[in-house]
Write a protein that holds these residues in place. Structure first.
Motif, PDB file in Angstrom:
ATOM      1  N   GLY A 108       0.814  -1.211   0.000  1.00 28.91           N
ATOM      2  CA  GLY A 108       0.000   0.000   0.000  1.00 28.91           C
ATOM      3  C   GLY A 108       0.843   1.254   0.000  1.00 28.91           C
ATOM      4  O   GLY A 108       0.573   2.202  -0.745  1.00 28.91           O
ATOM      5  N   ALA A 109       1.888   1.261   0.839  1.00 30.10           N
ATOM      6  CA  ALA A 109       2.762   2.435   0.906  1.00 30.10           C
ATOM      7  C   ALA A 109       3.493   2.677  -0.402  1.00 30.10           C
ATOM      8  O   ALA A 109       3.809   3.822  -0.750  1.00 30.10           O
ATOM      9  N   SER A 110       3.776   1.597  -1.149  1.00 31.07           N
ATOM     10  CA  SER A 110       4.532   1.702  -2.394  1.00 31.07           C
ATOM     11  C   SER A 110       3.634   1.888  -3.613  1.00 31.07           C
ATOM     12  O   SER A 110       4.131   1.972  -4.743  1.00 31.07           O
ATOM     13  N   GLY A 111       2.326   1.907  -3.402  1.00 36.61           N
ATOM     14  CA  GLY A 111       1.402   2.121  -4.502  1.00 36.61           C
ATOM     15  C   GLY A 111       1.178   0.918  -5.397  1.00 36.61           C
ATOM     16  O   GLY A 111       0.785   1.068  -6.556  1.00 36.61           O
ATOM     17  N   ILE A 112       1.399  -0.296  -4.862  1.00 35.58           N
ATOM     18  CA  ILE A 112       1.232  -1.485  -5.702  1.00 35.58           C
ATOM     19  C   ILE A 112       0.171  -2.434  -5.146  1.00 35.58           C
ATOM     20  O   ILE A 112       0.075  -3.585  -5.578  1.00 35.58           O
ATOM     21  N   ALA A 113      -0.640  -1.955  -4.214  1.00 35.83           N
ATOM     22  CA  ALA A 113      -1.682  -2.817  -3.644  1.00 35.83           C
ATOM     23  C   ALA A 113      -2.652  -3.295  -4.714  1.00 35.83           C
ATOM     24  O   ALA A 113      -3.188  -4.410  -4.632  1.00 35.83           O
ATOM     25  N   ASP A 114      -2.872  -2.472  -5.739  1.00 35.06           N
ATOM     26  CA  ASP A 114      -3.819  -2.859  -6.788  1.00 35.06           C
ATOM     27  C   ASP A 114      -3.195  -3.817  -7.794  1.00 35.06           C
ATOM     28  O   ASP A 114      -3.858  -4.242  -8.750  1.00 35.06           O
ATOM     29  N   LEU A 115      -1.927  -4.186  -7.594  1.00 35.82           N
ATOM     30  CA  LEU A 115      -1.265  -5.167  -8.457  1.00 35.82           C
ATOM     31  C   LEU A 115      -1.298  -6.560  -7.837  1.00 35.82           C
ATOM     32  O   LEU A 115      -0.557  -7.449  -8.245  1.00 35.82           O
ATOM     33  N   ILE A 116      -2.162  -6.736  -6.835  1.00 38.50           N
ATOM     34  CA  ILE A 116      -2.400  -8.045  -6.226  1.00 38.50           C
ATOM     35  C   ILE A 116      -3.825  -8.456  -6.559  1.00 38.50           C
ATOM     36  O   ILE A 116      -4.758  -7.682  -6.369  1.00 38.50           O
ATOM     37  N   ARG A 117      -3.991  -9.665  -7.085  1.00 39.31           N
ATOM     38  CA  ARG A 117      -5.334 -10.184  -7.352  1.00 39.31           C
ATOM     39  C   ARG A 117      -5.749 -11.061  -6.182  1.00 39.31           C
ATOM     40  O   ARG A 117      -5.030 -11.982  -5.801  1.00 39.31           O
ATOM     41  N   TRP A 118      -6.914 -10.770  -5.626  1.00 39.97           N
ATOM     42  CA  TRP A 118      -7.380 -11.452  -4.419  1.00 39.97           C
ATOM     43  C   TRP A 118      -8.486 -12.449  -4.747  1.00 39.97           C
ATOM     44  O   TRP A 118      -9.322 -12.211  -5.614  1.00 39.97           O
ATOM     45  N   TYR A 119      -8.454 -13.571  -4.023  1.00 41.27           N
ATOM     46  CA  TYR A 119      -9.438 -14.637  -4.189  1.00 41.27           C
ATOM     47  C   TYR A 119     -10.020 -14.998  -2.825  1.00 41.27           C
ATOM     48  O   TYR A 119      -9.297 -15.053  -1.823  1.00 41.27           O
ATOM     49  N   ASP A 120     -11.308 -15.276  -2.813  1.00 42.29           N
ATOM     50  CA  ASP A 120     -12.015 -15.560  -1.565  1.00 42.29           C
ATOM     51  C   ASP A 120     -12.145 -17.051  -1.268  1.00 42.29           C
ATOM     52  O   ASP A 120     -12.895 -17.438  -0.376  1.00 42.29           O
ATOM     53  N   GLY A 121     -11.439 -17.879  -2.002  1.00 42.33           N
ATOM     54  CA  GLY A 121     -11.539 -19.310  -1.741  1.00 42.33           C
ATOM     55  C   GLY A 121     -10.381 -20.077  -2.357  1.00 42.33           C
ATOM     56  O   GLY A 121      -9.554 -19.520  -3.088  1.00 42.33           O
ATOM     57  N   TYR A 122     -10.340 -21.351  -2.054  1.00 42.49           N
ATOM     58  CA  TYR A 122      -9.308 -22.250  -2.544  1.00 42.49           C
ATOM     59  C   TYR A 122      -9.980 -23.396  -3.288  1.00 42.49           C
ATOM     60  O   TYR A 122     -11.000 -23.934  -2.847  1.00 42.49           O
ATOM     61  N   VAL A 123      -9.379 -23.791  -4.402  1.00 39.39           N
ATOM     62  CA  VAL A 123      -9.878 -24.911  -5.180  1.00 39.39           C
ATOM     63  C   VAL A 123      -8.919 -26.080  -5.020  1.00 39.39           C
ATOM     64  O   VAL A 123      -7.701 -25.938  -5.200  1.00 39.39           O
ATOM     65  N   PHE A 124      -9.464 -27.255  -4.674  1.00 40.22           N
ATOM     66  CA  PHE A 124      -8.697 -28.491  -4.589  1.00 40.22           C
ATOM     67  C   PHE A 124      -9.227 -29.435  -5.666  1.00 40.22           C
ATOM     68  O   PHE A 124     -10.436 -29.658  -5.764  1.00 40.22           O
ATOM     69  N   LEU A 125      -8.313 -29.995  -6.462  1.00 39.24           N
ATOM     70  CA  LEU A 125      -8.702 -30.918  -7.517  1.00 39.24           C
ATOM     71  C   LEU A 125      -8.104 -32.294  -7.263  1.00 39.24           C
ATOM     72  O   LEU A 125      -6.948 -32.415  -6.842  1.00 39.24           O
TER      73      LEU A 125
END
Length: 466
Positions: free
Chosen positions: A76-93
């Protein structure tokens, strides 16, 4: 940057995650900081580089989770927080394609993944009951003693084989990058407490959308914008105390003068940076008790997509994880499909040929995605990282040094130091912020940089031990 003799408040040796975090904190507080990095890129072990044969930029994927408060603060301090893609779950195959989605629900923590866990086809009813009972051990916290291995703890908790293969092992090996008998339960317990129980936010999965050296290059640029100086492709020859100052001698000539020095290199490089005399004063026990754990990644470029998944844990094979990097990075349509397969704790794979690894990995990938058999593979590469992380072996805490040393003006940083975290990018940032606090104290300031942990949410506000 061209070399110049100059005076600094602090010279940071190493532009890995720890060194960049320290430099960012100190330069943001107004200190004059220089960072010396021997490589032509930043990021340390979280790095990327142009592969000459593949003509692609490759890296070994590192991820973060929501409870990584210090790494998130640095981004956040470096201005790159929006360069992280967030996911709300995990997929197991499972081979054959059967899928389990561990996803968030509207229930309060620690029940936020309970509905999807209860419905998980990868686990039998016996497995779920055993896991649920064992997870109760972490509701109020996690072990503070690091002497027991995960394997020993699982035996004590009488965990069935299916529970180990489809839950405990995939989570532990992905988070701690080592086998169950080589990981301390103190740190595995921390993973389960922070990501599965304490809050829904803590378990969200974040993946950088840029190659890692580009990602952390933005942090380096931010440090420079705050007045810091970065010297790339410069190696430290030796450190010399001159009264209350330090002379940082660089190979090829030249020196930097500083009030303080942070050694922010991997544990195996500390003796080279410090030299025998300083090493004896700072770490008389040496670094012989530390060891690495490797990661092997297989990089595959196909002519088209055969799965719409961004990522998945792959069960019952040698592959731990699949990252669909062209989807994660939102590459333009029509540019094919780029996948990375990761094999954590790949001790055995280090001895295998790349051809053997590639052949087996392709066969295993096809067991999850049959359409891969009929999709043209354009090119491939195998990246072996023999020193990917340090191992949080049972009993390692007694060897991990504090950031502030017995030598005035000399500070350590690195995820292998005392951070309260395992070998992760979060641990690296925490060590950098702790090192920056130690430097600030020696410069006469009481600045704090370490960020608080995520607060317990939901029912955990009353159940968790604070």
């Amino acid at each position: 940057m061209s070399l110049a003799v100059d005076r600094y408040d602090c010279v940071v040796v190493g532009a890995g995650v720890a060194g960049l975090a320290a430099a960012s904190a100190l330069s943001g507080a107004g200190a004059r900081v220089a960072v010396v990095e021997r490589k032509p890129f930043v990021g340390g072990r979280a790095y990327s580089y142009p592969h000459p044969a593949l003509q692609e930029v490759v890296d070994s994927q590192h991820v973060l989770v929501g409870c990584c408060t210090n790494l998130r603060h640095l981004c956040g301090a470096s201005g790159i927080a929006d360069l992280i893609r967030w996911y709300d779950g995990y997929v197991f195959l499972e081979p054959g394609g059967r899928r389990t989605n561990l996803a968030l629900s509207g229930l309060p923590a620690p029940l936020h993944t309970s509905p999807s866990f209860a419905a998980a086809p990868m686990l039998s009813l016996r497995d779920k009951l055993a896991i649920g009972t064992a997870l109760q051990s972490f509701v109020r916290g996690y072990p503070k003693d690091d002497s027991e291995s995960v394997a020993s703890w699982l035996r004590r908790k009488r965990q069935p084989d299916g529970a180990i293969r489809h839950f405990w092992r995939p989570v532990v090996i992905s988070a701690l990058n080592d086998t169950l008998d080589r990981c301390s339960m103190r740190y595995a317990g921390q993973v389960f407490h922070e990501t599965f129980l304490r809050s829904a936010e803590g378990g969200r999965l974040g993946i950088p959308t840029l190659p890692l050296s580009d990602f952390y290059g933005r942090v380096a640029q931010h440090c420079e914008a705050q007045g810091g100086t970065l010297y790339e492709k410069q190696s430290v020859e030796r450190l010399e105390q001159r009264g209350e100052e330090w002379a940082v001698h660089l190979q090829g000539g030249g020196e930097l003068i500083a009030k303080t020095v942070i050694s922010a290199v991997s544990f195996e490089h500390v003796p080279q940076v410090l030299g025998t005399e300083l090493m004896t004063a700072v770490m008389p026990q040496g670094v012989a008790g530390f060891c690495h754990s490797p990661i092997t990644s297989i990089h595959l470029w196909y002519e088209r997509e055969f799965t719409t998944l961004d990522h998945a844990a792959l069960l019952d094979t040698g592959i731990e994880w699949m990252f669909h990097k062209s989807r994660i990075r939102r590459s333009p349509a029509g540019q094919g499909s780029y996948l990375e397969l990761t094999i954590s704790a790949s001790h055995a794979q280090l001895k295998e040929s790349r051809e053997t690894l590639l052949t087996r990995s392709l066969r295993e990938l096809e067991s999850f995605f049959p359409e891969a058999r009929t999709t043209k593979l354009l090119k491939s590469g195998v990246l072996k990282e023999a020193k990917a992380t340090f191992s949080v072996l049972p009993g390692m805490d007694r060897l991990r040094p504090a950031q502030e040393t017995a030598v005035p003006g000399l500070v350590l940083a690195g995820d292998w130091t005392q951070t309260g975290w395992p070998s992760t990018m979060e641990g690296g940032v925490r060590s950098g912020y702790l090192a920056a606090e130690a430097v600030a104290r020696q410069l006469g300031s009481s600045r704090s940089f370490v960020q608080p942990d995520l607060a317990a949410a939901g029912l955990m506000r009353w159940l968790a031990r604070e």
